[in-house]
Design a protein around this motif. Structure first.
Motif, PDB file in Angstrom:
ATOM      1  N   VAL A  72       0.782  -1.227  -0.060  1.00  0.00           N
ATOM      2  CA  VAL A  72       0.224  -0.056   0.080  1.00  0.00           C
ATOM      3  C   VAL A  72       1.079   1.152  -0.063  1.00  0.00           C
ATOM      4  O   VAL A  72       0.568   2.381  -0.445  1.00  0.00           O
ATOM      5  CB  VAL A  72      -0.914  -0.036   1.280  1.00  0.00           C
ATOM      6  N   SER A  73       2.317   0.984   0.508  1.00  0.00           N
ATOM      7  CA  SER A  73       3.048   2.508   0.348  1.00  0.00           C
ATOM      8  C   SER A  73       4.334   1.972   0.072  1.00  0.00           C
ATOM      9  O   SER A  73       4.948   0.691   0.484  1.00  0.00           O
ATOM     10  CB  SER A  73       3.099   2.867   1.814  1.00  0.00           C
ATOM     11  N   SER A  74       5.064   2.708  -0.751  1.00  0.00           N
ATOM     12  CA  SER A  74       6.325   2.428  -1.281  1.00  0.00           C
ATOM     13  C   SER A  74       6.908   3.768  -1.741  1.00  0.00           C
ATOM     14  O   SER A  74       6.064   4.643  -1.872  1.00  0.00           O
ATOM     15  CB  SER A  74       6.720   1.234  -2.118  1.00  0.00           C
ATOM     16  N   ALA A  75       8.172   3.876  -2.050  1.00  0.00           N
ATOM     17  CA  ALA A  75       8.416   5.081  -2.640  1.00  0.00           C
ATOM     18  C   ALA A  75       7.827   5.426  -4.104  1.00  0.00           C
ATOM     19  O   ALA A  75       7.401   6.505  -4.670  1.00  0.00           O
ATOM     20  CB  ALA A  75      10.042   5.148  -2.922  1.00  0.00           C
ATOM     21  N   GLN A  76       7.348   4.193  -4.521  1.00  0.00           N
ATOM     22  CA  GLN A  76       6.712   4.417  -5.970  1.00  0.00           C
ATOM     23  C   GLN A  76       5.107   4.235  -6.002  1.00  0.00           C
ATOM     24  O   GLN A  76       4.268   4.962  -6.584  1.00  0.00           O
ATOM     25  CB  GLN A  76       6.887   3.055  -6.653  1.00  0.00           C
ATOM     26  N   THR A  77       4.453   3.723  -4.853  1.00  0.00           N
ATOM     27  CA  THR A  77       3.005   3.388  -4.822  1.00  0.00           C
ATOM     28  C   THR A  77       2.542   4.087  -3.602  1.00  0.00           C
ATOM     29  O   THR A  77       3.288   4.032  -2.575  1.00  0.00           O
ATOM     30  CB  THR A  77       2.807   2.062  -4.827  1.00  0.00           C
ATOM     31  N   SER A  78       1.357   4.584  -3.760  1.00  0.00           N
ATOM     32  CA  SER A  78       0.719   4.994  -2.457  1.00  0.00           C
ATOM     33  C   SER A  78      -0.780   5.063  -2.301  1.00  0.00           C
ATOM     34  O   SER A  78      -1.236   5.590  -3.251  1.00  0.00           O
ATOM     35  CB  SER A  78       0.737   6.262  -2.132  1.00  0.00           C
ATOM     36  N   LEU A  79      -1.373   3.769  -1.690  1.00  0.00           N
ATOM     37  CA  LEU A  79      -2.736   3.853  -1.847  1.00  0.00           C
ATOM     38  C   LEU A  79      -3.390   4.897  -1.213  1.00  0.00           C
ATOM     39  O   LEU A  79      -2.986   5.229   0.160  1.00  0.00           O
ATOM     40  CB  LEU A  79      -3.171   2.531  -1.341  1.00  0.00           C
ATOM     41  N   PRO A  80      -4.584   5.776  -1.530  1.00  0.00           N
ATOM     42  CA  PRO A  80      -5.099   6.690  -0.802  1.00  0.00           C
ATOM     43  C   PRO A  80      -5.307   6.381   0.689  1.00  0.00           C
ATOM     44  O   PRO A  80      -6.236   5.080   0.782  1.00  0.00           O
ATOM     45  CB  PRO A  80      -6.154   7.189  -1.621  1.00  0.00           C
ATOM     46  N   PRO A  81      -5.507   7.176   1.599  1.00  0.00           N
ATOM     47  CA  PRO A  81      -5.925   6.782   3.055  1.00  0.00           C
ATOM     48  C   PRO A  81      -7.211   6.289   2.755  1.00  0.00           C
ATOM     49  O   PRO A  81      -7.423   5.174   3.728  1.00  0.00           O
ATOM     50  CB  PRO A  81      -6.013   7.901   3.836  1.00  0.00           C
ATOM     51  N   GLU A  82      -8.082   6.612   2.228  1.00  0.00           N
ATOM     52  CA  GLU A  82      -9.571   6.148   2.594  1.00  0.00           C
ATOM     53  C   GLU A  82      -9.953   4.653   1.834  1.00  0.00           C
ATOM     54  O   GLU A  82     -10.830   4.059   2.102  1.00  0.00           O
ATOM     55  CB  GLU A  82     -10.628   7.207   1.719  1.00  0.00           C
ATOM     56  N   LYS A  83      -8.950   4.248   0.978  1.00  0.00           N
ATOM     57  CA  LYS A  83      -9.040   2.912   0.584  1.00  0.00           C
ATOM     58  C   LYS A  83      -8.490   2.067   1.297  1.00  0.00           C
ATOM     59  O   LYS A  83      -7.956   0.981   1.023  1.00  0.00           O
ATOM     60  CB  LYS A  83      -8.388   3.119  -0.859  1.00  0.00           C
ATOM     61  N   ARG A  84      -7.701   2.182   2.442  1.00  0.00           N
ATOM     62  CA  ARG A  84      -6.868   1.307   3.333  1.00  0.00           C
ATOM     63  C   ARG A  84      -7.583   0.497   4.389  1.00  0.00           C
ATOM     64  O   ARG A  84      -7.056  -0.244   5.167  1.00  0.00           O
ATOM     65  CB  ARG A  84      -5.458   2.042   3.861  1.00  0.00           C
TER      66      ARG A  84
END
Ligand code: ADP
Ligand code: MG
Length: 358
Positions: A72-84
């Protein structure tokens, strides 16, 4: 089994933070589903930043965060907070002042009867059924914190994040509420990450605790092991109280301090070296207040230089022959005066020794 939360070598710096002074500097841990984990560390060590990265409010500089095996998080990807599917409880409650407790809890749920039923369920779980019609300013700090917890749990998050949730509450309430909150979280089935600087809170709530220092975890362990088997001096100092005494390591199973020879497995002896191996043999041995037992019949005497009455016990600071001091936790009916010389003996189950501080 796949971890619900897996944090791998997380690094994060805010603007203006120089190399070597980043908020988070290579921090890793994972939590199985249903576990309550805690990051315990002094103010400024990076705890809130880790939570903000998990929640998706910060994008880490490096490393990865996985939820249920998905990045869900890396330097390349970030899932928006509301989708977590993450719920949060912060230190300042952050309830909406113009909404009743019930409407605060319902906030974030879809409208209709289903949410009404869910609010009732949560109120029952958190013990606030009577308070649903009240506004935040009509509630005590502890009651507000229950509403905040109910609101965070309402959408059935997979992961609950709690940032110093008790820091606005007084000590007695804090302890009671931390036990209650633990039971509520366990009953909800959520997995949780608590961050705090308060070890009592950490120990009361968490199944596993990581001691954080300068953006890294020094030791991830049970509360028991952090206290009795700290892996380094930082953990030994930060968790619990105690005193270090200079020692000679005789062999990997015994050390000599001014109060006598202590026997036991000494895991760090091979790094320190001992009389037998020739690597050097000086160490500092940690004595916890529960290692020093007051015994009127013991030949070793130590002078009472300070005492703190705690109700059931007195924490004595005792001066040894050498002038060094140790702490002793003694049942409070043994009430001795300052200056008195009282008998002590050691009851050390685990010998904790580190290389001496240069
Ligand atoms: P903790 O929650 O353990 O007290 P934080 O994660 O809040 O620690 O902070 C870690 C470090 O990052 C501290 O040195 C703090 O001053 C710094 N920091 C926190 N937030 C910001 C920010 N928004 N901008 C710049 N520096 C920050
Ligand atoms: Mg913080």
């Amino acid at each position: 089994m796949q971890a619900l939360l897996d944090i791998q070598d997380l690094r994060h710096a805010y603007e203006g933070q120089a190399d070597g002074h980043e908020a988070v500097r290579g921090l890793s841990f994972s939590l199985e589903r249903g576990t309550i984990g805690c990051l315990l560390g002094p103010s400024g060590c990076g705890k809130t930043t880790v939570l903000r990265c998990i929640a998706g409010f910060e994008t880490p500089r490096a490393g990865r965060i996985l939820l249920n095996g998905v990045v869900v998080s890396s330097a390349q990807t970030s899932l928006p907070p509301e989708k977590r599917r993450i719920g949060m409880v912060f230190q300042e409650h952050a309830l909406f002042p113009h909404l009743t407790a019930a409407r605060n809890i319902a906030f974030g749920l879809s409208h209709g009867d289903v949410s009404e039923k869910r609010v009732q369920e949560l109120a029952l779980l958190t013990g606030i059924t009577e308070l649903l019609g009240k506004y935040p300013h009509e509630l005590s700090g502890g009651q507000q914190q229950r509403v905040a917890l109910a609101r965070a749990l309402a959408p059935r998050p997979e992961l609950l994040l709690l940032d110093e949730p008790f820091s606005n509450l007084d000590t007695g309430l804090r302890e009671r509420l931390s036990h209650e909150l633990r039971d509520i979280i366990k009953a909800s089935g959520a997995t949780a990450v608590l961050v705090t600087h308060d070890q009592n809170e950490a120990f009361a709530m968490a199944d596993e605790v990581g001691v954080v220092h300068q953006g890294r975890i020094e030791q991830w362990d049970s509360a028991y092991n952090l206290y009795h088997r700290p892996v380094n001096r930082f953990v030994a100092d930060f968790v619990g109280q105690g005193a270090f005494l200079p020692a000679k390591v005789l062999n990997p199973r015994s050390v000599e301090i001014e109060l006598g020879v202590l026997e036991g497995n000494i895991p760090s002896a091979c790094q320190i070296g001992c009389d037998a191996c020739g690597k050097g043999c000086l160490a500092d041995v940690l004595l916890r207040p529960d290692d020093v037992v007051h015994d009127d019949d013991a030949p070793t005497r130590a002078e009472v230089v300070h005492k703190a009455f705690r109700g059931a016990e007195i924490m004595y600071t005792l001066k040894l022959e050498s002038g060094r001091k140790v702490l002793a936790l003694v049942p409070s009916h043994h009430n001795h005066a300052l200056g008195e010389r009282i008998g002590i003996r050691l009851d050390v189950d685990h010998v904790v020794a580190f290389a001496p501080q240069s």
